[in-house]
Design a protein around this motif. Structure first.
Motif, mmCIF file in Angstrom:
data_model
loop_
_atom_site.group_PDB
_atom_site.id
_atom_site.type_symbol
_atom_site.label_atom_id
_atom_site.label_comp_id
_atom_site.label_asym_id
_atom_site.label_seq_id
_atom_site.Cartn_x
_atom_site.Cartn_y
_atom_site.Cartn_z
ATOM 1 N N ARG A 219 0.829 -1.209 0.000
ATOM 2 C CA ARG A 219 0.000 0.000 0.000
ATOM 3 C C ARG A 219 0.863 1.259 0.000
ATOM 4 O O ARG A 219 0.621 2.185 -0.773
ATOM 5 C CB ARG A 219 -0.917 -0.005 1.227
ATOM 6 C CG ARG A 219 -1.784 1.247 1.355
ATOM 7 C CD ARG A 219 -2.607 1.228 2.633
ATOM 8 N NE ARG A 219 -1.773 1.140 3.818
ATOM 9 C CZ ARG A 219 -1.105 2.170 4.341
ATOM 10 N NH1 ARG A 219 -1.185 3.371 3.772
ATOM 11 N NH2 ARG A 219 -0.377 2.019 5.430
ATOM 12 N N ARG A 220 1.881 1.279 0.846
ATOM 13 C CA ARG A 220 2.707 2.479 0.956
ATOM 14 C C ARG A 220 3.525 2.712 -0.317
ATOM 15 O O ARG A 220 3.701 3.852 -0.751
ATOM 16 C CB ARG A 220 3.622 2.364 2.183
ATOM 17 C CG ARG A 220 2.844 2.401 3.485
ATOM 18 C CD ARG A 220 3.735 2.345 4.700
ATOM 19 N NE ARG A 220 4.624 3.491 4.788
ATOM 20 C CZ ARG A 220 5.456 3.701 5.803
ATOM 21 N NH1 ARG A 220 5.506 2.835 6.807
ATOM 22 N NH2 ARG A 220 6.241 4.752 5.819
ATOM 23 N N LEU A 221 4.017 1.635 -0.912
ATOM 24 C CA LEU A 221 4.782 1.789 -2.151
ATOM 25 C C LEU A 221 3.874 2.234 -3.296
ATOM 26 O O LEU A 221 4.250 3.107 -4.092
ATOM 27 C CB LEU A 221 5.480 0.474 -2.504
ATOM 28 C CG LEU A 221 6.697 0.105 -1.651
ATOM 29 C CD1 LEU A 221 7.200 -1.286 -2.006
ATOM 30 C CD2 LEU A 221 7.824 1.124 -1.844
ATOM 31 N N THR A 222 2.698 1.627 -3.371
ATOM 32 C CA THR A 222 1.759 1.994 -4.438
ATOM 33 C C THR A 222 1.335 3.457 -4.313
ATOM 34 O O THR A 222 1.259 4.190 -5.307
ATOM 35 C CB THR A 222 0.522 1.081 -4.391
ATOM 36 O OG1 THR A 222 0.931 -0.283 -4.547
ATOM 37 C CG2 THR A 222 -0.459 1.431 -5.512
ATOM 38 N N THR A 223 1.082 3.892 -3.088
ATOM 39 C CA THR A 223 0.715 5.280 -2.845
ATOM 40 C C THR A 223 1.823 6.235 -3.284
ATOM 41 O O THR A 223 1.562 7.338 -3.770
ATOM 42 C CB THR A 223 0.399 5.502 -1.351
ATOM 43 O OG1 THR A 223 -0.679 4.640 -0.963
ATOM 44 C CG2 THR A 223 0.010 6.949 -1.076
ATOM 45 N N ALA A 224 3.076 5.780 -3.134
ATOM 46 C CA ALA A 224 4.223 6.614 -3.514
ATOM 47 C C ALA A 224 4.558 6.505 -4.994
ATOM 48 O O ALA A 224 5.552 7.083 -5.448
ATOM 49 C CB ALA A 224 5.440 6.222 -2.680
#
Length: 268
Positions: A219-224
């Protein structure tokens, strides 16, 4: 239950002594943590009784506090690893380390080596756990070789995102693609994961924690703005490599169709 640090290092008050503490204050701190001055008296290699202490250390780039038993031997100071501790305060961590040190049956510093408490249910299981690598596993090496053969270059075992203390197995910095190779047991493969019959509560909790961590990482990588690809260790290496290449080339040249065949994304 001790709190586990995940995304940040422990606070200094969890392991570092207060500034300005005198030698007598530190000795009293150790006495309290050990349960009495007499508990700290140990037999050294010289045959003399020495006063041991617990030393807490936070290694560089670590999120765990390590506890060591220290004692004087001649003009040198010896130390022996005890365990990892993860409480919020130094007092609790010192007390936990002393309990673990004394709980191993330590009655002489001349013993070859202390054995820290293990969650392994047998010596065979413990050997497998110790042999489990955090990087350069056989599936990782095979995928890296296959991806390299397709003409792609990448970084190995790197943090894709600054501030996210998690490493991907293959990182394509330009197109921002992060590839993770996950073990079937440790990450709860829907096809091959089978709950352990021994220490089942511990292992189920650990695997579920890994699953949640993986989901949060994605989730955090996709958001970034990163593309995340996860490959199970049981997957066909060539097909997985083509899936990686297809994703990387599609981002580099979005208007050019890749020759890599479509592959089905793995199911979480």
């Amino acid at each position: 239950m001790a709190t586990q640090w995940r995304d940040a290092a422990p606070i200094e008050s969890a392991w570092r002594p207060l500034k300005g503490m005198t030698a007598s204050e530190r000795a009293e701190e150790q006495d309290i943590a050990a349960g009495g001055r007499e508990k700290r008296l140990q037999l050294a290699a010289s045959g003399r009784s020495v006063l041991a202490s617990i030393y807490l250390r936070l290694p560089p780039k670590s999120r765990r506090v390590y506890a060591y038993l220290r004692w004087p031997e001649g003009r040198k100071t010896r130390e022996r690893y005890v365990c990892q501790v993860s409480h919020e305060t130094r007092e609790e961590n010192l007390a936990e380390a002393w309990r673990r040190a004394l709980g191993t049956g330590l009655d002489s510093l001349r013993q070859p080596k202390m054995v820290a408490q293990s969650w392994a249910s047998s010596p065979a299981v413990r050997s497998v756990m110790r042999a489990n690598r955090s990087r350069d596993t056989r599936p990782e090496l095979a995928l890296r070789s296959a991806v390299h053969a397709l003409g792609l270059r990448y970084r190995v075992d790197r943090q894709p995102l600054t501030g996210l203390r998690r490493k991907a197995d293959l990182v394509f910095a330009g197109p921002r693609v992060a590839v993770f190779v996950d073990g079937c047991f440790w990450h709860g493969c829907p096809e091959h994961y089978r709950p352990s019959t021994r220490n089942s509560e511990f292992w189920s909790s650990k695997v579920e924690g890994n699953r949640q961590r993986d989901a949060e990482t994605d989730r955090r990588l996709t958001t970034a703005g990163w593309r995340v690809i996860r490959v199970w260790e049981h997957e066909n290496t060539q097909l997985a490599a083509q899936r990686v290449a297809q994703a990387v080339l599609a981002i580099r040249s979005p208007d050019i169709a890749t020759t890599a065949p479509e592959t089905t994304p793995r199911h979480r």
